[in-house]
Design an enzyme around this catalytic site. Structure first.
Site, PDB file in Angstrom:
ATOM      1  CG  ASP A 184      -2.038   0.916   1.172  1.00  0.00           C
ATOM      2  OD1 ASP A 184      -2.060   1.760   0.263  1.00  0.00           O
ATOM      3  OD2 ASP A 184      -2.944   0.807   2.024  1.00  0.00           O
ATOM      4  CG  ASP A 185      -0.274   4.915  -0.005  1.00  0.00           C
ATOM      5  OD1 ASP A 185      -1.038   4.535  -0.910  1.00  0.00           O
ATOM      6  OD2 ASP A 185      -0.613   5.748   0.856  1.00  0.00           O
ATOM      7  CB  CYS A 210      -6.544   2.811  -1.826  1.00  0.00           C
ATOM      8  SG  CYS A 210      -5.127   3.267  -0.864  1.00  0.00           S
ATOM      9  CE  LYS A 265      -6.299   0.545   1.831  1.00  0.00           C
ATOM     10  NZ  LYS A 265      -5.346   1.644   1.629  1.00  0.00           N
ATOM     11  CG  HIS A 276      -9.997   1.093   0.612  1.00  0.00           C
ATOM     12  ND1 HIS A 276      -8.983   2.025   0.621  1.00  0.00           N
ATOM     13  CD2 HIS A 276     -11.128   1.774   0.908  1.00  0.00           C
ATOM     14  CE1 HIS A 276      -9.476   3.215   0.902  1.00  0.00           C
ATOM     15  NE2 HIS A 276     -10.775   3.085   1.086  1.00  0.00           N
ATOM     16  CG  HIS A 298      -2.214   3.836   3.847  1.00  0.00           C
ATOM     17  ND1 HIS A 298      -2.607   4.759   4.791  1.00  0.00           N
ATOM     18  CD2 HIS A 298      -2.872   4.144   2.713  1.00  0.00           C
ATOM     19  CE1 HIS A 298      -3.469   5.600   4.235  1.00  0.00           C
ATOM     20  NE2 HIS A 298      -3.650   5.247   2.977  1.00  0.00           N
ATOM     21  CG  ASN A 302      -1.611   4.355  -4.521  1.00  0.00           C
ATOM     22  OD1 ASN A 302      -2.696   3.933  -4.165  1.00  0.00           O
ATOM     23  ND2 ASN A 302      -0.749   4.880  -3.664  1.00  0.00           N
ATOM     24  CE  LYS A 343      -2.822   7.679  -1.578  1.00  0.00           C
ATOM     25  NZ  LYS A 343      -3.004   7.128  -0.229  1.00  0.00           N
TER      26      LYS A 343
END
Ligand SMILES: *[C@@H]1O[C@H](CO)[C@@H](O)[C@H](O)[C@H]1NC(C)=O
Ligand SMILES: *[C@@H]1O[C@H](CO)[C@@H](O)[C@H](O)[C@H]1NC(C)=O
Ligand SMILES: *[C@@H]1O[C@H](CO)[C@@H](O)[C@H](O)[C@H]1NC(C)=O
Ligand SMILES: CC(=O)N[C@H]1CO[C@H](CO)[C@@H](O)[C@@H]1O
Length: 495
Positions: free
Chosen positions: A29-30, A69, A123, A125, A229, A282, A302
């Site tokens: 994530d990120d 996300c 996660k 989402h 994240h 991302n 991002k």
């Protein structure tokens, strides 16, 4: 195309149903293009991911479909641009009414009819909705353990970093319920204990592999990690143990889990029949500064349609099948669904699929990548298009997520700009998008521009926007609460 990385087709197409390949899909994530040791970060400690990269295929030109996300997750699981499934604009919230529409077909739903065991951990989402109608268990996963959205979507004071007295930087969502941990459709813990979370994820994932292997059942494990994240956290196995502070600790904790999953695949004897695929949703959240990620040589991060927003690390590992190496071919999260389907011999969904079959990707190739902004519209359509080595920006815009960098074009203050002719970069000579090509100096580029416009028109003609799930709004009663009848909410949702 470089044929040295072709999957060993005899192995694949000689499979009988008892030896269907397993899939482990790891989604960070990120996590930016420059964050892993194998992608050149000097102080990240990622020994297990580096081992995967050394023994697998490392992609230099791999893209997610959105710089935030929820949309990028929708594309990963459906093989379709998020505009088709309606996962735009922005992201889903704990009390969002919408979610990934149930008539979309996920990778799990593609594999299930062949007898796969399926599990998601981490996660989600992609929505919760009324009565949990959008949870993973409604989208082809037999089991789910995780936080169904981003873990900053709760009061920050309870998202303690390690050590617990260190305040998380920046803002979190304070007027919402505390972050829940769900098992299938039930809340197991609220608020979640972040210092134990990774261990819970790791135990769940390892048990799933062991159980499936023991039953001789092919499996699909989807592990979208909360790491890396914001706000970063790490349990005792990683906290304070990296060279890079909280971000490095969070990444190390994810890497430790990947190491334990590899050990389980090995121990259960299925590693040679398992494709492990790692990538990220991302680019880095640059607004978090040194506690966010790093896009390496790529521009912005991002929230933007510059390379740093959407080009991400990716590694495919399958001992004895995928030859170790590096590929510079263009590939995308869109390609996962058709590729897994092809490797398992599963039927493709009856819907427009934007992904290409990677078996095919490694024989022929993906030539284009479309860049939609966080808030796409039919009026503006794509912001940028990559064709081969060239990328044309029709619109550019900065983002809050990429503010704080010295490059003014990344910042939220860089408002929407229209470029006619488009801003054109040669991504092979200039991956950082610093030096636009000049049509005056290079009249030959007119031919390229004509091709780009044609590809854009053809793509747009094939694009039907699904109804926006985010525009369905929110309903506070839908936010997960372990004590549903309590009051006053959200504070009483604490068990
Ligand atoms: C799902 O249903 C919606 C609404 O009926 C429709 O617009 C969309 O095309 C459908 N999606 C798929 C993948 O069939
Ligand atoms: C996987 O294949 C390699 C190379 O053929 C072999 O050395 C190894 O023992 C195999 N591992 C398992 C768990 O079967
Ligand atoms: C994927 O590509 C391979 C190689 O071109 C081909 O043999 C296979 O049939 C394709 N699979 C699907 C589902 O189209
Ligand atoms: C909103 C909420 O749940 N706040 C809690 C955060 O944690 C402290 C103790 O660590 C509790 O006292 C709060 O109730």
């Amino acid at each position: 195309m470089d044929f040295t990385h072709i999957f060993c087709l005899t192995v694949l197409f000689g499979t009988s149903s008892s030896s269907l390949p397993n899939f482990v899909l790891l989604f960070a994530d990120d996590l930016g293009f420059g964050d892993l040791g194998s992608y050149g970060h000097p102080s990240s400690l990622t020994p297990n991911l580096d081992r995967l990269a050394a023994a697998g295929l490392r992609f230099t030109d791999f893209y997610s479909t959105c710089p935030v996300c929820s949309p990028s997750r929708a594309s990963l699981l459906t093989g379709r641009y998020q505009t088709r499934s309606g996962i735009y604009p922005g992201v889903l919230y704990p009390d969002s009414i919408g979610g990934l529409p149930l008539n979309e077909t996920t990778v799990a739903e593609v594999l299930k009819p062949l007898g796969y065991a399926t599990a998601a951990v981490g996660k989600w989402h992609l929505g919760i909705g009324a009565k949990g109608m959008f949870l993973p268990t409604k989208q082809g996963f037999d089991q789910y353990l995780g936080i169904p959205y981003a873990h900053d979507m709760g009061p920050c004071q309870n998202l303690t970093c390690f050590p617990p007295d260190v305040k998380c930087l920046g803002t979190c969502d304070v007027k919402t319920v505390t972050v829940p941990l769900m098992y299938n459709e039930d809340i197991k813990q609220q608020p979640v204990n972040f210092l134990d979370l990774e261990r819970a994820y790791s135990d769940f994932a390892n048990n799933f592999i062991m159980t499936s292997a023991k039953k001789n059942q092919p499996f699909f494990l989807y592990y979208p990690s909360q790491h890396t994240h914001y706000p970063q956290y790490a349990g005792p196995g990683a906290a304070g143990k990296s060279l890079r502070g909280p971000f490095g600790d969070a990444l190390l904790e994810l890497d430790n889990t990947i190491g334990s999953l590899l050990a389980t695949l090995e121990k259960t004897g299925v590693i040679n029949n398992t494709l492990v695929f790692f990538t990220s949703d991302n680019g880095p959240s640059l607004m978090r500064m040194s506690r966010g990620g790093n896009a390496g040589p790529l521009r912005c991060g991002k929230g933007t349609t510059y390379e740093g927003g959407m080009r991400v690390p990716a590694i495919a590992f399958w001992p004895g099948v995928i030859k170790p190496g590096v590929t510079h071919e263009i590939a995308s999260t869109l390609d996962i669904l058709p590729t897994f389907a092809s490797l398992a011999g599963a039927k493709l969904p009856q819907a427009v699929i934007d992904g290409v079959n990677i078996t095919e990707l490694l024989l022929s190739k993906r030539e284009t990548m479309m860049f939609y902004p966080v808030d796409p519209s039919e009026e503006y359509s794509i912001f940028a298009l990559r064709l081969g080595r060239y990328k044309a920006h029709f619109y550019t815009q900065g983002s809050l997520h990429s503010s704080t960098t010295p490059d003014k074009e990344c910042s939220v203050c860089a408002s929407l700009k229209f470029h006619d002719p488009p801003l054109l970069f040669d991504l092979e000579a200039d991956p950082s998008e610093h030096y636009p090509l000049s049509l005056e100096d290079r009249p030959d580029l007119q031919v390229l521009l004509q091709r780009i416009k044609k590809v854009k028109e053809q793509f747009e003609a094939s694009m039907v926007f699904g109804e926006s799930q985010m525009s369905k709004g929110k309903d506070p009663d839908l936010a997960p609460c372990c004590n549903p009848q309590c009051s006053p909410k959200p504070d009483c949702c604490h068990c």
